[in-house]
Design a protein around this motif. Structure first.
Motif: not given
Ligand SMILES: O=c1ccn([C@@H]2O[C@H](COP(=O)(O)O)[C@@H](O)[C@H]2O)c(=O)[nH]1
Length: 196
Positions: A158, A41-42, A80, A32, A126, A132, A45
């Motif tokens: 998450r 992982y999500l 994204n 992450m 988001e 965060g 995109r």
């Molecule tokens: O499963 C996931 C986890 C995170 N992301 C991408 O990361 C950031 C969020 O992470 P923060 O630590 O909250 O900044 C977010 O922009 C997601 O695009 C993800 O795609 N998939």
């Protein structure tokens, strides 16, 4: 593609099925942004290649969160969330702001593109929240321009502390799904029933 009729909850579940079918739900060992590893992982995109599912999601997200938030503008966290915010803006006629990750060194050199006045409100859109930090970066750039960020609207929380980190900074997060709900939908899919 799953049907987009039925109750709100059924339509959200259908979206998770669609997301899985198009490869947006990945299993393995993923690092992450904050450095921790996760077996899930999500990857939202992939929605860019599936515009109908992308549109269904954007409209579900705003059906859920639109009535909860006060806003003059919306702003997607780059990159994204930009297509999701664009669909919400166009379908609901809500002015959108675009945050640049880096200012250009020519032209207006702005970090926030779009028309606004100081003191106006903005809601952040988001895709996924983990710590965060990505949302906070966007909050800071908007606030530096005199905008008031009233909330963040997120597809998946998450459940790894991001919502609390943002609450500690005074920002409320409204999330359509949790990772735990996504996992339940995945295990409820007929082809995965033997995994339980
Ligand atoms: O499963 C996931 C986890 C995170 N992301 C991408 O990361 C950031 C969020 O992470 P923060 O630590 O909250 O900044 C977010 O922009 C997601 O695009 C993800 O795609 N998939």
């Amino acid at each position: 593609m799953s049907s987009d009729t039925g109750s709100f909850e059924e339509r959200v579940n259908n979206f998770v099925v669609d997301l899985y079918e198009i490869g947006g739900l990945k299993f393995g060992d993923f690092k992450m942004k904050v450095g921790i590893n996760s077996p899930v992982y999500l990857d939202l995109r992939v929605l860019a290649s599936h515009p109908k599912i992308l549109e269904t999601l954007a409209l579900l997200l705003w059906e859920f969160a639109g009535p909860l938030v006060e806003r003059d503008h919306i702003c997607g966290v780059p990159y994204n969330a930009l297509p999701i915010a664009t669909i919400i803006a166009a379908k609901h006629n809500i002015p959108m702001l675009i945050r640049r990750k880096e200012a250009k060194n020519y032209g207006t050199k702005k970090l926030i593109e779009g028309q606004f006045t100081e003191g106006q409100t903005c809601v952040i859109i988001e895709d996924v929240v983990t710590s965060g930090s990505s949302i906070l970066e966007t909050v800071q750039d908007l606030e530096n321009e005199g905008l008031k960020v009233t909330a963040a609207v997120v597809i998946v929380d998450r459940g790894q502390g991001g919502k609390k980190n943002l609450a500690d900074q005074g920002l409320t997060v409204h999330n359509l799904l949790t990772l735990s709900k996504v996992s339940t939908c995945y295990l409820d899919m007929p082809q995965n029933s033997l995994l339980i």
